[in-house]
Scaffold this motif. Structure first.
Motif, mmCIF file in Angstrom:
data_model
loop_
_atom_site.group_PDB
_atom_site.id
_atom_site.type_symbol
_atom_site.label_atom_id
_atom_site.label_comp_id
_atom_site.label_asym_id
_atom_site.label_seq_id
_atom_site.Cartn_x
_atom_site.Cartn_y
_atom_site.Cartn_z
ATOM 1 N N VAL A 208 0.857 -1.186 0.000
ATOM 2 C CA VAL A 208 0.000 0.000 0.000
ATOM 3 C C VAL A 208 0.892 1.234 0.000
ATOM 4 O O VAL A 208 1.625 1.465 0.966
ATOM 5 C CB VAL A 208 -0.932 0.013 1.234
ATOM 6 N N VAL B 58 1.406 5.314 -0.044
ATOM 7 C CA VAL B 58 0.635 6.475 0.418
ATOM 8 C C VAL B 58 1.529 7.704 0.325
ATOM 9 O O VAL B 58 2.714 7.591 -0.025
ATOM 10 C CB VAL B 58 0.088 6.196 1.846
ATOM 11 N N THR B 59 0.982 8.870 0.624
ATOM 12 C CA THR B 59 1.734 10.119 0.511
ATOM 13 C C THR B 59 2.935 10.127 1.459
ATOM 14 O O THR B 59 2.958 9.442 2.488
ATOM 15 C CB THR B 59 0.828 11.311 0.849
ATOM 16 N N SER C 7 2.753 10.120 5.297
ATOM 17 C CA SER C 7 1.632 9.354 5.857
ATOM 18 C C SER C 7 1.869 7.877 6.113
ATOM 19 O O SER C 7 0.904 7.163 6.379
ATOM 20 C CB SER C 7 0.431 9.479 4.919
ATOM 21 N N ALA D 203 0.352 6.749 9.363
ATOM 22 C CA ALA D 203 -1.097 6.979 9.432
ATOM 23 C C ALA D 203 -1.831 5.922 8.623
ATOM 24 O O ALA D 203 -2.837 5.359 9.079
ATOM 25 C CB ALA D 203 -1.436 8.377 8.919
ATOM 26 N N ALA D 204 -1.322 5.628 7.437
ATOM 27 C CA ALA D 204 -1.949 4.582 6.624
ATOM 28 C C ALA D 204 -1.818 3.226 7.310
ATOM 29 O O ALA D 204 -2.733 2.398 7.244
ATOM 30 C CB ALA D 204 -1.318 4.541 5.242
ATOM 31 N N GLY E 82 -4.628 2.697 9.580
ATOM 32 C CA GLY E 82 -5.834 2.329 8.831
ATOM 33 C C GLY E 82 -5.811 0.876 8.398
ATOM 34 O O GLY E 82 -6.814 0.158 8.531
ATOM 35 N N VAL E 83 -4.668 0.426 7.884
ATOM 36 C CA VAL E 83 -4.562 -0.967 7.430
ATOM 37 C C VAL E 83 -4.748 -1.914 8.619
ATOM 38 O O VAL E 83 -5.477 -2.916 8.525
ATOM 39 C CB VAL E 83 -3.200 -1.216 6.733
ATOM 40 N N GLN F 178 5.569 13.057 12.368
ATOM 41 C CA GLN F 178 4.301 13.318 13.073
ATOM 42 C C GLN F 178 3.391 12.089 13.022
ATOM 43 O O GLN F 178 2.828 11.673 14.036
ATOM 44 C CB GLN F 178 3.619 14.524 12.438
ATOM 45 N N ARG G 50 -0.693 5.670 19.652
ATOM 46 C CA ARG G 50 -1.958 4.917 19.659
ATOM 47 C C ARG G 50 -1.740 3.447 20.017
ATOM 48 O O ARG G 50 -2.708 2.731 20.279
ATOM 49 C CB ARG G 50 -2.635 5.008 18.280
ATOM 50 N N ILE H 137 -10.196 5.631 14.817
ATOM 51 C CA ILE H 137 -8.761 5.916 14.905
ATOM 52 C C ILE H 137 -8.589 7.393 15.252
ATOM 53 O O ILE H 137 -8.987 8.270 14.490
ATOM 54 C CB ILE H 137 -8.037 5.591 13.584
ATOM 55 N N VAL I 100 -6.612 10.122 15.182
ATOM 56 C CA VAL I 100 -5.406 10.543 14.474
ATOM 57 C C VAL I 100 -4.916 11.910 14.948
ATOM 58 O O VAL I 100 -5.635 12.627 15.661
ATOM 59 C CB VAL I 100 -5.650 10.588 12.961
ATOM 60 N N GLU I 101 -3.718 12.257 14.530
ATOM 61 C CA GLU I 101 -3.069 13.481 14.986
ATOM 62 C C GLU I 101 -3.205 14.630 13.994
ATOM 63 O O GLU I 101 -2.686 15.715 14.233
ATOM 64 C CB GLU I 101 -1.596 13.196 15.308
ATOM 65 N N SER I 102 -3.889 14.415 12.854
ATOM 66 C CA SER I 102 -4.108 15.502 11.905
ATOM 67 C C SER I 102 -5.131 15.059 10.871
ATOM 68 O O SER I 102 -5.431 13.872 10.752
ATOM 69 C CB SER I 102 -2.808 15.874 11.177
ATOM 70 N N HIS J 140 -4.585 15.287 7.659
ATOM 71 C CA HIS J 140 -3.811 14.574 6.642
ATOM 72 C C HIS J 140 -3.748 13.096 7.016
ATOM 73 O O HIS J 140 -3.970 12.203 6.186
ATOM 74 C CB HIS J 140 -2.410 15.193 6.563
ATOM 75 N N ALA J 141 -3.476 12.836 8.294
ATOM 76 C CA ALA J 141 -3.423 11.459 8.792
ATOM 77 C C ALA J 141 -4.808 10.817 8.768
ATOM 78 O O ALA J 141 -4.936 9.615 8.523
ATOM 79 C CB ALA J 141 -2.849 11.432 10.207
ATOM 80 N N ALA K 108 -5.317 9.588 5.340
ATOM 81 C CA ALA K 108 -4.380 8.492 5.070
ATOM 82 C C ALA K 108 -4.826 7.219 5.783
ATOM 83 O O ALA K 108 -4.754 6.117 5.224
ATOM 84 C CB ALA K 108 -2.966 8.880 5.510
ATOM 85 N N ALA K 109 -5.308 7.357 7.011
ATOM 86 C CA ALA K 109 -5.781 6.196 7.770
ATOM 87 C C ALA K 109 -7.040 5.615 7.113
ATOM 88 O O ALA K 109 -7.188 4.389 7.009
ATOM 89 C CB ALA K 109 -6.054 6.570 9.220
ATOM 90 N N TYR L 224 -7.809 5.807 3.995
ATOM 91 C CA TYR L 224 -7.327 5.165 2.767
ATOM 92 C C TYR L 224 -6.780 3.777 3.096
ATOM 93 O O TYR L 224 -7.137 2.786 2.443
ATOM 94 C CB TYR L 224 -6.260 6.070 2.157
ATOM 95 N N GLY L 225 -5.935 3.688 4.121
ATOM 96 C CA GLY L 225 -5.364 2.399 4.516
ATOM 97 C C GLY L 225 -6.442 1.403 4.898
ATOM 98 O O GLY L 225 -6.385 0.226 4.527
ATOM 99 N N TYR M 196 -5.692 20.908 4.448
ATOM 100 C CA TYR M 196 -4.564 20.093 4.907
ATOM 101 C C TYR M 196 -4.594 18.701 4.263
ATOM 102 O O TYR M 196 -3.573 18.067 4.057
ATOM 103 C CB TYR M 196 -4.605 20.000 6.430
ATOM 104 N N GLU N 18 -3.362 16.956 -0.408
ATOM 105 C CA GLU N 18 -2.474 15.979 -1.040
ATOM 106 C C GLU N 18 -3.109 14.586 -1.060
ATOM 107 O O GLU N 18 -3.067 13.881 -2.069
ATOM 108 C CB GLU N 18 -1.143 15.935 -0.266
ATOM 109 N N MET N 19 -3.719 14.223 0.060
ATOM 110 C CA MET N 19 -4.328 12.891 0.165
ATOM 111 C C MET N 19 -5.575 12.756 -0.717
ATOM 112 O O MET N 19 -5.923 11.661 -1.146
ATOM 113 C CB MET N 19 -4.695 12.592 1.623
#
Lengths: 273, 405
Positions: free
Chosen positions: A65, A67-68, A71, A74-75, A78-79, A108, A116, B52, B54-56, B58-59, B62-63, B65-66, B85, B88-89
């Motif tokens: 996968v 991702v940007t 990220s 972060a991805a 999600g996965v 970050q 988490r 989830i 998340v901290e932003s 953007h995240a 992304a989360a 998406y994942g 923000y 991009e994603m």
């Protein structure tokens, strides 16, 4: 302790466009032998993405996968959550990022995912600069190194800041397991990947991965440099486990010159006046 | 079941009814109460999902998406700076053809810093490859979220959807909402099980690289899917109507447009005010109508042309501005009508107003209609028909809050 002779012969990354002597692809190839096929890779734009996932030449034999750039972690969250919902919690989720994608733009997201407590492994292959974009300095570039954004000239002497202490940063998150490793010491590296894999919760491994074009050396020297970095004290092999940091002692350190002299990025430090 | 809900609660209710399995979100005003409500649903056991934290933003995306590529139904929500923000994603998600649904509680962008409604945040994301549906009421917010999951995941669409609702005016204003039964929603929205998902038994790369010889093909397919979405949005609205008895016209929602000399085009909750103004003017014998644009992307060119072709003046009200030109919707309506290439193409008068939460009052809309009707009279007399003059009924010339582009 991982036994190198017992590692599977089949490859889970094969047919990439990586340069001859690429330390990064070696780090990934070795790690996948321990991680096995029940693995999902999460990665970002980097040398690794560029050489493994350009359609239609796809080099991974495990799901990947992309991702940007900021990220990866972060991805990963999600996965991990998605696989849990799908009843596939046994699948290992492994983030792969270079030093820029880890200690700079990806920091970050990595901080968030560790905080988490998600169950994942993050492998940073550290080649000490932004190699994919043409050797610009990163927060992981060592002092003195010449890069395209820390050039050497009348007023410039290469990178003028110390390398970011990423192990201390992840340790400050109370991460269950973190380590540094070098592709020059595969048994040590892969044993750490194995420990990361067996850790419940987040685990972080930062592996030194020399880069022939970025560091300026002949491609057959990759493993030698990965060993010399440890032997000269430039790259400590460390482990953070159960809240304790241990650093492998280098019994008979070799002179720093031996490491620096092989690399064009440090040539200005050694040049005679 | 009838409930007293604001727009954000209506969205959260829809997400629960859609059985979203993973939610990742970051707080931002005026979106936050959506994800607070969802967190409550998960905490009280009425919704089985992973949240989830998340901290932003953007995240968050992304989360999502994942999680989505593992084959789960996901949700996020944001506003304004948060959407910026995510920029991009946004491209990654649409380019990867991940059918996410996101609520955008519309709010202006800083600077100057603001928390109040306009459409600049979502309009600025026009070309990110997301479907954008704008709603008028809390009821429509709920219903459109349910429709959005169906549209996004349609095999011929596979494109993410933003459900856009005006901050505060919709997000924080209660109305009576008919909440569908779970059983009926389950019939409308079966579990999300995509053809391609992360699975070690069948390794796939999500988010490939593509060189110049292949990149255009991927973008062409993406464009074709977005164009195809125009029919799917209408089909899904019809299917929804058959099951739940409510329809929103699919792409456009015309109100008294048949035979109208002047039609006002706009998006979002302002339509509610505009309906009152149209009713009032119609009672006074004026031939005016309202065309609420529901789907901004894909842009419903054919539907717009067929509704607007017979009109004399089309007024467009933008809650956004493309600085140095005009409101974005005005440009798009002009282009759509120009392309129609029919004689008697109506004049298009673009107005920009309601920025950063400034009120759009009935008298403002009446003023727009008055100026356009005056232009129609001039045209009837064979004079230059251009729309001009003051905006407001109260005599303010060029209002600072509402201006002619």
């Amino acid at each position: 302790m991982v036994k190198l002779k017992e590692l599977p012969g089949n490859e889970l990354v094969q047919g990439s466009y990586a340069c001859a002597g690429c330390g990064g692809i070696l780090a990934v190839r070795m790690a996948l032998k321990v991680l096995g096929p029940e693995t999902v890779i999460v990665t970002t734009p980097s040398c690794l993405l560029g050489v493994t996932t350009f359609y239609p030449q796809l080099a991974f034999k495990v799901p990947c996968v992309n991702v940007t750039f900021p990220s990866t972690a972060a991805a990963i969250s999600g996965v991990v959550a998605g696989l849990r919902r799908r009843g596939k919690s046994g699948v290992k989720v492994v983030g792969l990022a270079g030093d820029g994608g880890t200690v700079d733009i990806g920091l970050q997201a990595l901080s968030g995912a560790i905080e988490r407590g998600d169950n994942f492994i993050f492998i940073c292959y550290d080649n000490e600069a932004y190699m994919n974009t043409g050797v610009q300095r990163s927060g992981s570039t060592p002092p003195g190194a010449r890069t395209t954004t820390t050039p050497v000239g009348r007023a410039g002497r290469g990178e003028d800041r110390p390398k970011k202490d990423m192990l201390a940063i992840v340790a400050a998150h109370n991460i269950p397991y973190a380590a540094t490793a070098s592709i020059g010491y595969p048994q040590d590296y892969l044993t750490k990947v194995q420990k990361a894999m067996e850790t419940e919760g987040p685990a972080y491994v930062q592996v030194l991965a020399p880069c022939p074009p970025g560091w300026g050396y002949s491609s057959h020297l990759t493993v030698k440099l990965a060993r010399l970095a440890v032997q000269t004290g430039q790259w400590p092999l460390a482990e953070y486990e159960g809240g304790r940091l241990t650093v492998k002692e280098v019994a008979n350190p070799r002179p720093l010159n031996e490491y620096l002299a092989l690399q064009a990025r440090f040539a200005h430090l050694l040049a005679s006046k | 079941m009838r409930a007293y809900l604001n727009g954000n609660e209506a969205v959260a209710t829809a997400v629960r009814l859609a059985r979203a399995e993973v939610v990742a979100a970051y707080p931002i005003t005026p979106q936050s109460t959506i994800v607070e409500k969802i967190a409550e649903y998960i905490a009280d056991g009425s919704m089985a999902a992973d949240y989830i934290r998340v901290e932003s933003e953007h995240a968050a995306l992304a989360a999502c998406y994942g999680a989505a590529v593992t084959g789960t139904r996901v949700f996020t929500a944001t506003s304004s700076q948060g959407l910026a923000y995510m920029f991009e994603m946004l491209h990654y998600v649409s380019g990867c053809r991940v059918p996410l649904v996101m609520a955008v509680t519309n709010r202006g962008l800083a600077a100057p810093w603001t928390i109040w409604a306009d459409h600049q945040d979502a309009i600025a994301c026009r070309d990110t490859g997301w479907i954008q549906l704008y709603v008028e009421t809390a009821q429509e917010a709920l219903d459109t979220c349910l429709q959005a999951y169906k549209i996004a995941a349609h095999p011929e669409v596979l494109t993410p959807v933003m459900v856009c609702l005006d901050g505060y005016v919709l997000s924080h204003t209660e109305e009576i909402v008919d909440v569908p039964d779970q059983e009926a929603v389950d019939v409308f929205l079966p579990p999300y099980r995509p053809e391609y998902a992360v699975d070690p038994a069948r390794p796939i790369v999500f988010g490939i690289g593509a060189g110049p010889e292949l990149y255009p093909a991927f973008k062409h397919y993406q464009h074709q899917a977005m164009l195809r979405a125009r029919e799917i949005i209408e089909d899904v609205d019809r299917e929804f109507a058959a099951l739940f008895g409510r329809s929103y016209g699919g792409l456009v929602d015309p109100y008294y447009c048949d035979g109208a000399e002047v039609v006002l085009v706009l998006m979002g909750a302002t339509a509610g005010t505009a309906r009152e103004v149209v009713d009032d003017l119609r009672r006074r014998g004026e031939q005016v109508g309202l065309l609420r644009l529901r789907s901004f992307r894909p842009f419903p060119v054919a539907a717009l042309r067929s509704v607007l072709a017979g009109t004399k003046v089309v007024a467009v009200l933008d809650r956004d501005c493309s600085f140095g030109y005009e409101g974005v919707l005005a440009t798009e309506i002009k282009a759509a009508l120009q392309g129609a290439n029919v004689p008697g193409t109506p004049e298009v008068a673009g107005f920009t107003g309601g920025l950063g939460g400034s009120d759009i009052r009935p008298e403002d809309l009446a003023g727009i209609f008055r100026r356009c009707l005056e232009a129609v009279r001039r045209r009837d007399r064979g004079e230059s028909p251009a729309v001009s003059g003051g905006c407001s009924e109260n005599g303010k010339a060029e209002g600072i809050n509402l201006w002619l582009s």
